[in-house]
Scaffold this motif. Sequence first.
Motif, PDB file in Angstrom:
ATOM      1  N   GLY A  61       0.775  -1.226   0.000  1.00 30.88           N
ATOM      2  CA  GLY A  61       0.000   0.000   0.000  1.00 30.88           C
ATOM      3  C   GLY A  61       0.814   1.286   0.000  1.00 30.88           C
ATOM      4  N   GLY A  62       0.268   2.301  -0.688  1.00 32.43           N
ATOM      5  CA  GLY A  62       0.855   3.630  -0.682  1.00 32.43           C
ATOM      6  C   GLY A  62       2.278   3.673  -1.232  1.00 32.43           C
ATOM      7  N   TRP A  63       3.037   4.581  -0.641  1.00 29.82           N
ATOM      8  CA  TRP A  63       4.418   4.771  -1.095  1.00 29.82           C
ATOM      9  C   TRP A  63       5.296   3.557  -0.795  1.00 29.82           C
ATOM     10  N   ARG A  64       4.851   2.708   0.143  1.00 28.78           N
ATOM     11  CA  ARG A  64       5.696   1.568   0.527  1.00 28.78           C
ATOM     12  C   ARG A  64       5.843   0.539  -0.581  1.00 28.78           C
TER      13      ARG A  64
END
Length: 452
Positions: A61-64
Amino acid sequence: MSDFRFSRMAVLRRSKAMVSPRQLRAQAAFWLAAVAIGVVSAGFALMADFAQESFERLTGGGWRRFLPLIVTPVGFMLCAWAAFRFVPGSQGSGIPQAMAARALRDLPGRGNYLSIRIVVGKIVLTVAGLFCGASIGREGPTVQIGASIMMAAGKVADLATMRGLILAGSAAGIAAAFNTPIAGIVFAIEEMGRSFQARTNGVVLLTVILGGLSSLMILGNYTYFGVSLASAGIHDAWLVVLCGLIGGLAGATFTKIVLAVTRRLRRWRDPVPARKVLIVAGVAGLIVAVSGVLAGGSTWGTGYTQARLAIEGTAPDAGFFAGKFVATLASTLSGIPGGLFAPSLSVGAGLGAGIAQIFGGSVALAAVLGMAGYFAGVTQSPLTTIVIIVEMTGNHMIIGPVMVAAMIGFALARVISSEALYATQARFFVADALRLHRAAQQVQAEAAARRG
């Protein structure tokens, strides 16, 4: 009367020999080693699953989801350097090393490929590789681990049949890793044995049984990819042939690329070998990271989830097959410890599902057939492929189509590439061991000449 007395004395002598301290020690070592293979395999499986789940949580998820662009190349370089520096001989699958050890017989180099040090290093670095997102499996490494444990037991008990023990440990490794006892025996005959001697039968069977039971007690009874409900009729004959042909072509292509690049890397002379190791691992890690980001993370790890969903009828994303193929190829060439079995089966399942989506037909059936054609093309071991897929999916109703797809994949792979992957890699390891042995002998001879 004299004949009766003679036979009775012979029986008594044989009975005493069977219960001699040496025999008791040998039997105890053998039984404990066989059980240890199952226990270690089960623990290895739990650690591998935990590592893969941890990587998924870390990058979810997201920037990860972009973290692997840093974590994976760096992790690959650390794993490859650690294998090169501390556990040489642990790189790659582990099956070629076990095969090489059988070929080396009494040469001291055998210990470089099968030892307790290899067991520890193989487990730690394979788990570390999965934590970095490598497209590797634990099944091939379990073969080297099982063979190492059995060889260590043979040394403790002073057993002479080392080649038979290596064979038995390898078979038990496959059986415990996949919970497929029959496939373990067939693997020993087809891939590891090549010449299966009658006196080895009992050793292999008993080791597989003990290793499988001890693993079963820890992990429980399960089929590796769940239970496939796919069925095939005469109207599916075209799908069987197509999956066999395309699977065999893709599998043979994988083998040819791996062997060609491996030969080029072996010819690459670098005054600082560790630098070459880091460069290769870093580039491979970056390729794995990019392919994973582009595929939404589905190509990282073993590919177990995607393969299981495919054989249950849910096709993976359109780019999964290509991404997983590239990620597995890069991971194999990276120099980190890790196996090919689970990722290759995942690639095959993705290929079969893709064929069904393009040409029509059952996704669940095509996924299993794609696994058979592709895996037989990679390993060129059709019998092992047939048995292992049928046991792993729990579906004996499609054994006929699986056999046909595997044999087509194998035949086409033999036409495209006359070299079998594991056997050729084993020759590389044998050549390395012989070269090191000759160098050591030369050093000893020069030292003796100076003393003289």
